[in-house]
Design an enzyme around this catalytic site. Structure first.
Site, PDB file in Angstrom:
ATOM      1  N   HIS A   1      97.523   8.036  50.456  1.00 32.73           N
ATOM      2  CA  HIS A   1      96.344   8.287  51.285  1.00 32.73           C
ATOM      3  C   HIS A   1      95.539   7.002  51.487  1.00 32.73           C
ATOM      4  O   HIS A   1      95.236   6.597  52.613  1.00 32.73           O
ATOM      5  CB  HIS A   1      95.484   9.359  50.602  1.00 32.73           C
ATOM      6  CG  HIS A   1      94.254   9.758  51.342  1.00 32.73           C
ATOM      7  ND1 HIS A   1      94.121  10.973  51.969  1.00 32.73           N
ATOM      8  CD2 HIS A   1      93.082   9.120  51.557  1.00 32.73           C
ATOM      9  CE1 HIS A   1      92.930  11.063  52.538  1.00 32.73           C
ATOM     10  NE2 HIS A   1      92.278   9.945  52.289  1.00 32.73           N
ATOM     11  N   GLU A   2      95.212   6.347  50.384  1.00 32.97           N
ATOM     12  CA  GLU A   2      94.391   5.133  50.469  1.00 32.97           C
ATOM     13  C   GLU A   2      95.126   3.994  51.168  1.00 32.97           C
ATOM     14  O   GLU A   2      94.529   3.220  51.922  1.00 32.97           O
ATOM     15  CB  GLU A   2      93.951   4.692  49.074  1.00 32.97           C
ATOM     16  CG  GLU A   2      93.143   5.714  48.309  1.00 32.97           C
ATOM     17  CD  GLU A   2      91.936   6.209  49.058  1.00 32.97           C
ATOM     18  OE1 GLU A   2      91.428   5.499  49.938  1.00 32.97           O
ATOM     19  OE2 GLU A   2      91.497   7.331  48.764  1.00 32.97           O
TER      20      GLU A   2
ATOM     21  N   HIS B   1      95.899   0.993  58.284  1.00 35.60           N
ATOM     22  CA  HIS B   1      95.134   1.196  59.515  1.00 35.60           C
ATOM     23  C   HIS B   1      94.180   0.020  59.716  1.00 35.60           C
ATOM     24  O   HIS B   1      94.095  -0.574  60.805  1.00 35.60           O
ATOM     25  CB  HIS B   1      94.360   2.513  59.421  1.00 35.60           C
ATOM     26  CG  HIS B   1      93.761   2.977  60.707  1.00 35.60           C
ATOM     27  ND1 HIS B   1      93.005   4.129  60.802  1.00 35.60           N
ATOM     28  CD2 HIS B   1      93.769   2.454  61.962  1.00 35.60           C
ATOM     29  CE1 HIS B   1      92.613   4.302  62.054  1.00 35.60           C
ATOM     30  NE2 HIS B   1      93.053   3.285  62.777  1.00 35.60           N
TER      31      HIS B   1
ATOM     32  N   HIS C   1      94.844   4.275  54.851  1.00 32.27           N
ATOM     33  CA  HIS C   1      93.620   3.625  55.315  1.00 32.27           C
ATOM     34  C   HIS C   1      93.803   2.106  55.383  1.00 32.27           C
ATOM     35  O   HIS C   1      93.394   1.447  56.341  1.00 32.27           O
ATOM     36  CB  HIS C   1      92.467   3.914  54.345  1.00 32.27           C
ATOM     37  CG  HIS C   1      91.904   5.287  54.428  1.00 32.27           C
ATOM     38  ND1 HIS C   1      91.465   5.849  55.601  1.00 32.27           N
ATOM     39  CD2 HIS C   1      91.657   6.211  53.466  1.00 32.27           C
ATOM     40  CE1 HIS C   1      90.998   7.066  55.355  1.00 32.27           C
ATOM     41  NE2 HIS C   1      91.107   7.308  54.070  1.00 32.27           N
TER      42      HIS C   1
END
Length: 632
Positions: free
Chosen positions: A423-424, A430, A427
């Site tokens: 998940h991190e 991105h 980020h």
């Protein structure tokens, strides 16, 4: 001024980068040092390979101090443009200096606060964080004349500036200014608002210190009868225990501790509401909610429609609660049973090194470039891995333009932590790709888009794990985990969003919000969302007091919308292959070059429609059906 927000991420426990000339070759993984659950290290004891390398921002304190002095000097220079922002040339020069100041400020602010988050009881970095926050307010005040001065020009003049080729680099800034014109105040009023910035930070700062530094929880006996100190990082592990007494005792200890500070925490949250309502009124927005959504150009209907769509789907959640009760073989399902494992004979114990390898395999559908950047992050100290004394709870990704991304974890060797890792890093990539492909002003994506990339990584990881699962017990474990992601990321976050909507509406009407009011609203929502098939324990009424996201108002609904968009992207990528991957990578590279809804729409997901939410709910329904089949 642009200051990159901390991407505070959802975890089951509570819850930007610069261009690089070439992707470095992957290095062999370092030996993973596993930290026992019953041992919380001091910061100085954490192995170097498990710490992020903040020296990549500033080599030492002297370098930070030097850049701080540079910003103080540059801030004085910005005043020379005041009263002269009526032509393209001075506006361009002013924007360039504003960018230079903001770039330095980001580095100072991010570094100081990440150092503070390593050990929030450490006074040296408490002081540095405060110093950076005060500088942020000072810079905001110094720059506050820019927007109102430009917007004091005639509409005809403003339109000419937008069309001026000399200002092409700043076209979106000027267009955004025109959108904001009804909400920009006079020069004097803007300066005054900037000056109260230090006051406005107080509620979040006080909550952060209470929640992360001052709150001490009692010891709880684990399955072996050993007394272990309860912490924010350990709480979810206790709730995942197979021993129901361990779960119950941890649950009661957690909320009993918060209950002792109910008046202080209610006053702190109410102060945060008052602050945001003040700003929304000062800027002539109809409500704090509309003020929050306006910058991303998100219609209020998107927020309200999410709540309505989830209300329609509550029977699915109630059905899942009944299934959980059946699988746990309990007469009554309690709130402390919601994280209990449903497959008694199966346990996934996943080291950090194993988690990294699995995550790398799972994102291969996104292509070689994506995988190589992810490997670079694993190999080059982007990540602060384990919990230590005083460390900020939860997980997040942060950084500043001109640095690689940084990720804070509180890793445990379990499935949840592996999902938090991917998940991190979603980020982080991105941020990396937006910064690589965008100018500074358009590099930082909006919060509305932030949860898409992170949640897509989770969807791909789940798809990979299910595809490679041959053990029915493991498959049930994974299906349960995925179903719980829907419960926590879509249903629970929407419940949070509805709680915020209710309390803001009450506050805006001038109604009181005592701890009794907050607890009743929160408890009633839990009853509505979880249904009559389970016992909604009284203690859960205090959960509002420990949710840090409530201090970033109207943030949490973006988890639910992001999860829905990611579900749609994952479906397209796995079914279409390269064309969908190209669209998705284009999304990652877009930053804030357009408005969020439009960026998603170009990539193939229309969030102005309820369809992505409905698609997510259909997947949730499918998971429940598969679980029901496996239990027959």
């Amino acid at each position: 001024m642009k200051l990159i927000p901390l991407i505070a991420c959802l975890s089951l426990a509570a819850m930007t980068a610069a261009p690089v000339s070439a992707i470095q070759a992957a290095k062999p993984s370092k030996t993973d040092r596993r930290i026992p659950m019953n041992q919380v290290l001091k910061r100085s004891e954490v192995p170097a390979e498990n710490r992020w390398k903040l020296e990549d921002i500033f080599a030492d304190q002297k370098a930070w101090d030097s850049e701080y002095d540079q910003v103080k000097k540059l801030v004085k220079d910005i005043g020379k443009f005041e009263g002269k922002l009526n032509e393209a040339k001075p506006i361009k020069e002013c924007f360039a200096l504003e960018d230079e100041i903001s770039l330095h400020l980001e580095r100072l602010y991010v570094y100081a606060n990440m150092r503070h988050h390593e050990d929030m009881a450490e006074p040296t970095y408490q002081s540095l964080s405060d110093k950076a926050k005060k500088l942020n307010v000072e810079v905001g005040e110094a720059l506050s004349f820019i927007t109102p001065e430009i917007l004091s020009l005639s509409d005809e003049k403003l339109q000419a500036l937008v069309a001026n080729a000399e200002l092409a680099k700043y076209k979106k800034t000027l267009v955004d200014m025109l959108r904001q014109k009804p909400h920009i105040l006079s020069k004097q009023e803007e300066a005054l608002l900037a000056q109260v910035g230090n006051l406005s930070q107080a509620p979040e700062t006080i909550f952060g210190m209470l929640n992360n530094a001052d709150l001490k929880f009692p010891k709880v006996k684990n399955e072996n009868g050993e007394e272990i100190e309860l912490t924010q990082g350990r709480y979810i592990q206790f709730l995942e225990s197979r021993d129901r007494d361990v779960r119950k005792n941890a649950f009661e200890a957690m909320y009993g501790t918060y209950g002792k500070l109910r008046n202080t925490l209610a006053a702190t949250l109410s102060a945060n509401l008052t602050k945001n309502i003040f700003y929304s009124k000062a800027r002539k927005y109809p409500s704090a909610l509309e003020s929050s959504l306006y910058g991303d150009k998100i219609p209020v209907d998107v927020y309200n429609n999410l709540i309505s769509a989830i209300h329609e789907s509550l029977p699915l959640l109630h059905r899942y609660m009944e299934l959980r009760k059946k699988l746990l073989k309990v007469d009554e399902l309690h709130m402390y049973d919601l994280f209990a494992p449903l497959v008694d004979e199966f346990k996934m114990d996943i080291t950090y090194e194993e988690a990294k390898k699995t995550v790398l395999e799972s994102v291969k559908p996104l292509g070689e470039t994506y995988v190589n950047i992810l490997q670079q992050g694993f190999d080059n100290s982007w990540i602060d891995v384990y919990e230590n004394e005083g460390k900020r709870s939860g997980a997040y990704q942060w950084g500043a333009f001109g640095t690689h991304p940084f990720v804070l974890l509180n890793h445990k060797d379990n499935l949840n932590s592996m999902f938090t890792l991917t998940h991190e890093m979603g980020h982080a990539l991105h941020s990396y790709m937006s910064d690589t492909h965008q100018e500074y002003r358009t590099a930082q994506y909006t919060i509305f888009l932030a949860e898409v990339a992170s949640t897509l990584n989770e969807a791909l990881l789940m798809e990979y794990l299910l595809k490679h699962s041959t053990d029915p017990k493991q498959k049930m474990y994974l299906l349960t985990y995925y179903a719980d992601q829907f419960r926590t990321t879509v249903f629970r976050q929407t419940m949070f969003a509805e709680f915020e909507k209710i309390i803001y509406e009450k506050a805006e009407k001038g109604e009181s919000l005592t701890h009794q009011d907050l607890s009743k609203i929160y408890y009633d929502l839990n009853l509505q969302y979880h249904g009559t098939g389970m016992v909604v324990d009284k203690e859960i009424e205090m959960e509002w007091a420990r949710i840090p996201h409530f201090y970033t108002s109207f943030y949490v609904f973006k988890y639910a919308t992001g999860f829905s968009a990611a579900t749609s992207f994952a479906k397209q990528i796995l079914e279409e292959g390269e064309p969908a991957v190209d669209r998705y990578l284009g999304f990652l590279q877009s930053g804030s070059s357009d408005y969020s809804i439009e960026i998603l729409k170009r990539a193939g997901v229309d969030m102005s429609s309820p369809e992505p939410v409905r698609q997510a709910m259909s997947v949730f329904g499918s998971l429940i059906e598969q679980m029901e089949q496996l239990t027959k």
